[in-house]
Design a protein around this motif. Structure first.
Motif, short mmCIF file in Angstrom:
data_model
loop_
_atom_site.label_atom_id
_atom_site.label_comp_id
_atom_site.label_asym_id
_atom_site.label_seq_id
_atom_site.Cartn_x
_atom_site.Cartn_y
_atom_site.Cartn_z
N VAL A 183 41.24 51.68 5.89
CA VAL A 183 41.13 51.17 7.26
C VAL A 183 41.95 52.04 8.20
O VAL A 183 43.14 52.26 7.98
N PRO A 184 41.34 52.55 9.27
CA PRO A 184 42.11 53.34 10.25
C PRO A 184 43.17 52.48 10.92
O PRO A 184 43.07 51.26 10.96
N GLU A 185 44.20 53.12 11.46
CA GLU A 185 45.23 52.39 12.20
C GLU A 185 44.61 51.74 13.44
O GLU A 185 43.71 52.28 14.06
N LYS A 186 45.12 50.58 13.80
CA LYS A 186 44.69 49.83 14.97
C LYS A 186 43.21 49.46 14.94
O LYS A 186 42.50 49.56 15.93
N TYR A 187 42.76 49.06 13.76
CA TYR A 187 41.43 48.51 13.58
C TYR A 187 41.53 47.15 12.91
O TYR A 187 42.45 46.91 12.11
N GLY A 231 33.27 50.95 15.95
CA GLY A 231 33.84 50.86 14.61
C GLY A 231 32.91 51.44 13.57
O GLY A 231 32.07 52.29 13.87
N LYS A 232 33.08 50.97 12.34
CA LYS A 232 32.26 51.49 11.25
C LYS A 232 32.22 50.49 10.10
O LYS A 232 33.07 49.59 10.00
N ALA A 269 34.99 47.51 10.22
CA ALA A 269 36.26 47.75 10.90
C ALA A 269 35.97 48.04 12.37
O ALA A 269 35.18 48.94 12.68
N ILE A 270 36.60 47.27 13.26
CA ILE A 270 36.36 47.42 14.70
C ILE A 270 37.67 47.80 15.39
O ILE A 270 38.72 47.20 15.15
#
Length: 215
Positions: free
Chosen positions: A46-50, A99-100, A121-122
């Protein structure tokens, strides 16, 4: 919007008729967001701030438009979603990526059927157009919970032992293994049927599908 069964093409179909379809169907985000610790435990990248949302994308039940997926189609979608991430956008606008999908899809048995489960993930920075509210807050507050998923595949009109009419069943055509495709997903403002886990809809079906008795 009507499904295949209610279209002019569908009304003329006989058992064994087949359609090539590229279409959207809707599911709802009915699960709460998971924490970053939970995401790490699940092995999610998960990317940061998602913010991560679990989603039941589709299943093998007959929906209100008299359509269903076979488990083998769900398995293909699962493999495609685990091979790469798909862009998640707003209202199917390519310029509104928010997101993705995450590469952690599964097909699980629920009751007598199967469900394709996964995660979206948004970005925490993504906002609704012309509104001072983030997309994640809008989902949390129930303002937007409908996800429209775009797929491509082949469906056949088959007999249904449970009813007095046929069912449009999405299946894998062994002569065209690349026909079944998960294309992408978007957050939309179209209301799905209350209580439904999947609601497919097709617009001008006559323009989008080819009907053949013997493909």
């Amino acid at each position: 919007m009507a499904g295949i069964f209610d279209s002019e093409v569908g009304k003329k179909a006989t058992i064994g008729a087949k359609l090539d379809v590229q279409t959207h169907f809707d599911c709802q985000i009915t699960h709460k967001a998971i924490s970053r610790d939970q995401a790490v435990t699940l092995g999610l990248d998960v990317p940061e701030k998602y913010t991560v949302w679990p989603v039941d994308f589709c299943n093998t039940e007959i929906d209100r438009h008299n359509e269903r997926f076979t488990k083998s189609v769900l398995d293909v979608f699962k493999d495609q979603m685990n091979a790469r991430s798909f862009t998640f956008n707003l209202f199917h606008r390519s310029d509104k990526g928010i997101g993705k999908t995450l590469r952690k899809a599964t097909v699980e048995q629920v009751g007598a059927g199967y469900v394709l489960k996964g995660f979206i993930a948004i970005s925490d920075k993504a906002k609704l157009p012309d509104q001072d509210i983030t997309v994640n807050d809008a989902i949390t507050e129930g303002i937007y919970i409908d996800v429209s998923v775009e797929v491509m595949g082949t469906t056949e009109y088959v007999s249904d032992a449970q009813g007095d009419r046929g069912v449009w069943e999405y299946y894998n055509d062994p002569t065209r293994p690349g026909r079944t495709q998960f294309i992408g997903a978007a957050l939309v403002n179209l209301g799905a049927q209350p209580g439904a886990t999947i609601v497919k809809s097709i617009g001008s079906i006559e323009k989008e599908v080819k009907l053949s008795e013997n493909m």
